[in-house]
Enzyme design. Structure first.
Site: not given
Ligand code: NAD
Length: 518
Positions: A287, A321
């Site tokens: 997501e 989001c």
């Molecule tokens: P991000 O992708 O930077 O990080 C999310 C998670 O992924 C963190 O725990 C991070 O440590 C981990 N991560 C980073 N690199 C990784 C890798 N290579 N492998 C596995 N895990 C890894 O996102 P963020 O900045 O934490 O969150 C913001 C984003 O989340 C925005 O794009 C927002 O729109 C989205 N979001 C979506 C929803 C939804 O329900 N669709 C809800 C909330 C946030």
């Protein structure tokens, strides 16, 4: 189990002085407990590791909230190993017993509400009401998924042919890797984890590096609720260091991820590969982000529309989001709506939520990289269109504050196409409703979308044609309620797993068909 019917956890009444006092007391108490160490918890054991995540207050980056273990591949390996062995017993634990743990965790969150809100306000710096709404959402996930498991525990009805009995039921999948974002550090982490656990899976839980203290608090609550050791393995760490390892490992059965589209696509790609000893096709629930549009039609109630647009765009500094980041205004009401939006956005009180109290309507953005990203987009916006509201961001050392910003741009502008994830709204003029709908749909994301209109034909058209997983009419487009507004997006916004909805739990299970001839 005789449970009372599900209902959403009510928000706190901040006009009640007792709640304000309780919150101030909790903030003070938590303020005295900052900068502690939080180890990883694997198989119920506290594991000290070499690496460390220093979590800071985004409103005051020199204030350390906690020092959290940064797990390495060694701890990730331990967590996967324990989760694999614990799956044998947990997957055979009665669904009712699993559901009870969630209900108990919900009761603990209710009891520890002010404390949890205070940790959130310190570590993520949301306004108080936002923290409260998010904690209510976490409680709702626990209550809702517990009931959903009871609904699904014996499977669902199918037909049988004469002389045979056909049964269709679900069973747990295996080890799930839960990877969460920082913007709903309690709610989304609790929601993804509880869904995986109640369906009989064991998990490796990795919170965001920016909100790892809150992750530790969630792990602690599941422990306090009586979850057996090894079912939830708390494995905080940097995504860049352990993410690929957790996703790629052959013991991982599924990944439940919420975060950016960039990370989500990487996970999806890595999960698709088969490596040695891997005996399944991994399931990836991914997501991701949004570039959510609100259309304001010429027939709309303009005051209400402007207010809900401001709430959807700038609440929680636009870090949802679901946040409105594109306002598409009908040409005939364009100037009037714009004037109202500017006026209402100017009235928002930007401040430090931990100090400023309940009146603070907008805090900082989460981190320095996020601050730099938003500041970069503000520069891009200044080139691409006209800035009608907002100032250049100040010194990040004094807090990652960005003022509410509004750009008047063309629909193709980068600021109107790419997810910024800050308090930056792009305003676009549409000739008529059909044009507005076309502009709204001309984006790869498809998470939320809204229409303000009194025109029945326009609403009916948008009901089917506005391309988004969550569509809202004549109201704000943020704040989806569990069990009431199942949440998840189309297009590049994700796999539409619809958290908080009736289809969510089966995504964490394997459906089995058993036919017996008599
Ligand atoms: P991000 O992708 O930077 O990080 C999310 C998670 O992924 C963190 O725990 C991070 O440590 C981990 N991560 C980073 N690199 C990784 C890798 N290579 N492998 C596995 N895990 C890894 O996102 P963020 O900045 O934490 O969150 C913001 C984003 O989340 C925005 O794009 C927002 O729109 C989205 N979001 C979506 C929803 C939804 O329900 N669709 C809800 C909330 C946030």
């Amino acid at each position: 189990m005789g449970l009372i019917p599900y209902k959403n956890e009510p928000g706190l009444d901040w006009s009640d002085e007792a709640n304000v006092k309780a919150m101030r007391a909790a903030l003070e108490e938590v303020g005295d407990s900052l900068a502690r160490n939080y180890p990883a918890i694997i198989g119920g054991e506290r594991i000290e590791v070499d690496g460390e995540i220093v979590s800071v207050n985004p409103a005051n980056p020199s204030q350390v909230i906690g020092r959290v273990a940064a797990a390495s591949e060694r701890e990730a390996d331990m967590a996967l190993e324990i989760a694999t062995s614990t799956f044998e017993s947990w997957s055979r634990t009665a669904p009712e017993a699993r559901a009870r743990i969630l209900l108990r965790a919900a009761a603990i969150m209710r009891r520890r509400k002010f404390e949890m809100l205070a940790w959130h306000v310190h570590e993520g710096a949301p306004p108080w009401a936002e923290a409260d709404a998010q904690l209510a959402e976490a409680i709702d996930f626990l209550e809702y998924y517990a009931r959903e498991m009871l609904r699904l525990k014996d499977g669902v009805e199918i037909y049988s042919v004469p002389g045979e009995e056909s049964r269709y039921f679900y069973q747990p999948m295996g080890v799930g890797v839960i990877i969460a974002p920082w913007n709903f550090p309690v709610a989304i982490l609790t929601g993804m984890s509880s869904a995986a656990i109640v369906t009989g899976n064991t998990i490796v839980m990795k919170p965001s590096e920016y909100t790892s203290v809150l992750g530790a608090k969630v792990a602690e609550i599941f422990e306090e609720a009586g979850l057996p050791k090894g079912v939830l393995n708390f494995c905080p760490g940097y995504g860049s260091e352990i993410g690929d390892y957790l996703v790629t490992d052959a013991r991982t059965r599924f990944i439940s991820f919420t975060g950016s589209v960039k990370t989500g696509l990487r996970i999806n790609g890595l999960a698709a590969r088969q490596i040695e000893n891997q005996r399944w096709i991994k399931r990836a629930l991914v997501e991701t982000g949004g570039k959510d549009a609100m259309i304001i039609d010429d027939s709309a109630d303009l005051d209400a529309a402007a207010q809900d647009l401001v709430t959807s765009a700038y609440g929680y500094a636009g870090q949802k989001c679901s946040a409105a980041s594109r306002a598409i205004l009908h040409a005939d009401v364009y100037d009037e709506v714009l004037a109202k939006v500017v006026e209402k956005a100017k009235a928002l009180k930007v401040g430090v939520p931990a100090e400023g109290g309940v009146d603070v309507g907008m805090g900082p953005v989460i981190s320095e990289p996020q601050f730099e990203k938003v500041a970069g987009y503000i520069e891009v916006g200044k080139e691409e269109g006209e800035r009608l509201l907002g100032e250049d961001p100040g010194d990040p050392a004094e807090g990652y504050f960005v003022s509410p910003t509004l750009f008047e741009v063309d629909p193709e502008a980068r600021v109107a196409q790419e997810e910024i994830f800050g308090p930056v709204l792009s305003v676009i003029q549409a000739r008529d409703f059909a044009d507005a709908l076309r502009i709204a749909n001309d984006n790869p994301y498809g998470l939320t979308g809204g229409v303000y209109s009194k025109n029945r034909d326009h609403l009916e058209l948008a009901r089917h044609e506005l391309r988004a997983g969550n569509v809202y009419f004549n109201r704000k487009i943020t704040g989806a309620l569990v069990g009431v507004q199942p949440f998840g997006g189309f297009g590049m916004s994700g796999t539409d797993s619809k958290a908080g909805g009736p289809d969510y739990l089966p995504l964490h299970m394997l459906a089995r068909t058993v036919v017996e001839r008599f």
